[in-house]
Design a protein around this motif. Structure first.
Motif, short mmCIF file in Angstrom:
data_model
loop_
_atom_site.label_atom_id
_atom_site.label_comp_id
_atom_site.label_asym_id
_atom_site.label_seq_id
_atom_site.Cartn_x
_atom_site.Cartn_y
_atom_site.Cartn_z
N THR A 46 -1.43 19.75 1.39
CA THR A 46 -0.76 20.33 0.22
C THR A 46 -1.15 19.61 -1.07
OG1 THR A 46 1.18 18.94 0.70
CG2 THR A 46 1.22 21.21 1.51
N GLY A 47 -2.22 18.84 -1.01
CA GLY A 47 -2.73 18.20 -2.22
C GLY A 47 -2.10 16.89 -2.59
N HIS A 48 -1.50 16.20 -1.60
CA HIS A 48 -0.85 14.92 -1.86
C HIS A 48 -1.42 13.85 -0.93
CE1 HIS A 48 2.19 17.07 -4.24
NE2 HIS A 48 2.22 17.95 -3.27
N PRO A 49 -2.61 13.36 -1.18
CA PRO A 49 -3.18 12.33 -0.31
C PRO A 49 -2.43 11.01 -0.44
CG PRO A 49 -4.56 12.63 -2.24
CD PRO A 49 -3.52 13.71 -2.30
N PRO A 50 -2.41 10.19 0.60
CA PRO A 50 -1.69 8.91 0.53
C PRO A 50 -2.34 7.94 -0.45
CG PRO A 50 -2.24 9.49 2.82
CD PRO A 50 -3.00 10.42 1.93
N ARG A 51 -1.52 7.12 -1.04
CA ARG A 51 -2.04 5.99 -1.83
C ARG A 51 -2.46 4.86 -0.90
NH1 ARG A 51 -0.04 6.07 -7.12
NH2 ARG A 51 -1.36 4.23 -7.39
N VAL A 52 -1.69 4.67 0.17
CA VAL A 52 -2.00 3.67 1.20
C VAL A 52 -1.77 4.33 2.55
CG1 VAL A 52 -1.44 1.40 2.18
CG2 VAL A 52 -1.26 1.78 -0.30
N LEU A 53 -2.68 4.11 3.48
CA LEU A 53 -2.56 4.67 4.83
C LEU A 53 -2.66 3.52 5.82
CD1 LEU A 53 -2.34 7.30 6.48
CD2 LEU A 53 -4.84 7.35 6.55
N LEU A 54 -1.55 3.23 6.51
CA LEU A 54 -1.52 2.21 7.55
C LEU A 54 -1.64 2.87 8.91
CD1 LEU A 54 1.48 -0.01 6.33
CD2 LEU A 54 -0.92 -0.18 5.68
#
Length: 263
Positions: A46-54
């Protein structure tokens, strides 16, 4: 594909992510947590990529995890491999999800919530329980509602409990916030029907006429709609109680009203 690995529970990034359980930190940073690969993918789609992905040590073998990592890096986010203990600390759960994303909060201006192709918009007055709020957002998504409006002093839709309950719909449904007077002024321009629920109402929710698009206004868990909010409605209805229970859970009642208004 991970840029780095963190193994220490005392790492500043781990502490910063864990602090997002506190509303004060969410308000200050404008960030929130979403747990699980499904929720992360919903955000990306939906166009909201994570800022941080753990992610845990074994998660990268999943093809959707590789998609999530690529999208995060493409958006200049950070992908970090962490231990199970760190995931448990961040999630505050003994059996944590293998993937946790940090996302930017998104609210839409109330003036942007306009009658359109959606058959229903939901407004919640001073909702208190994040689980109820998250479930309502999920139901609004399932029914194709145009937005959920939080009126007055509400709980945080980006609380971890609320986000869990949305099952990814936090990214799909526009959220707006408004004070009572701002909402009342905006409601004056609504072209469809405005309907609320009251225990004292005489109209059955199945018998009411819902001019599309319908604006469903629901009160909070303890007090329902106060008189000044009920007065904003074109019609107030009741959901019949046939057993000993004298009321429904707010999320259930809102779900009933959403589908009554969108039929």
């Amino acid at each position: 594909m991970s840029a780095r690995t963190i193994t220490s529970l005392q790492n500043p990034t781990v502490k910063a992510v864990r602090a997002l359980h506190m509303r004060k930190t969410r308000d200050e940073t404008g960030l929130f947590l979403a747990e699980g690969l499904k929720n992360v993918i919903e955000g990306i789609d939906t166009g909201h990529p994570p800022r941080v992905l753990l992610h845990g040590p074994d998660a990268m073998s999943h093809p959707m995890m590789r998609k999530a990592a690529q999208a995060t890096l493409a958006a200049r986010g950070e992908v970090i491999e962490v231990s199970h203990d760190i995931l448990a600390k961040v999630s505050r759960r003994e059996n944590p999800q293998a993937v946790v994303g940090v996302f930017r909060q998104a609210f839409t201006a109330l003036d942007n919530v306009q009658p359109g192709p959606a058959r229903c918009v939901v407004a919640l007055h001073r909702v208190r329980d994040p689980g109820n709020l998250g479930t309502i957002v999920r139901t609004a998504d399932a029914a194709g509602c145009g937005a959920v409006i939080l009126v007055g002093e509400c709980c945080d839709p980006h609380a971890v409990e609320a986000v869990r309950a949305t099952m990814g719909s936090i990214f799909a449904v526009p959220l707006a916030r408004a004070g009572e007077s701002e909402f009342a002024a905006w409601r004056a321009g609504w072209t469809g029907s405005v309907v609320g629920t009251l225990l004292s109402a005489s109209v059955d929710h199945r018998a009411a006429t819902y001019a599309k698009p319908a604006l469903v206004l629901m009160g909070n868990e303890q007090q329902g709609l106060p008189p000044e909010m009920a007065a904003l409605c074109d019609v107030n209805v009741k959901i019949p109680m046939r057993g000993r229970a004298d009321s429904l859970n707010l999320s259930v009642a809102t779900g009933v009203m959403i589908y009554a208004a969108t039929n």
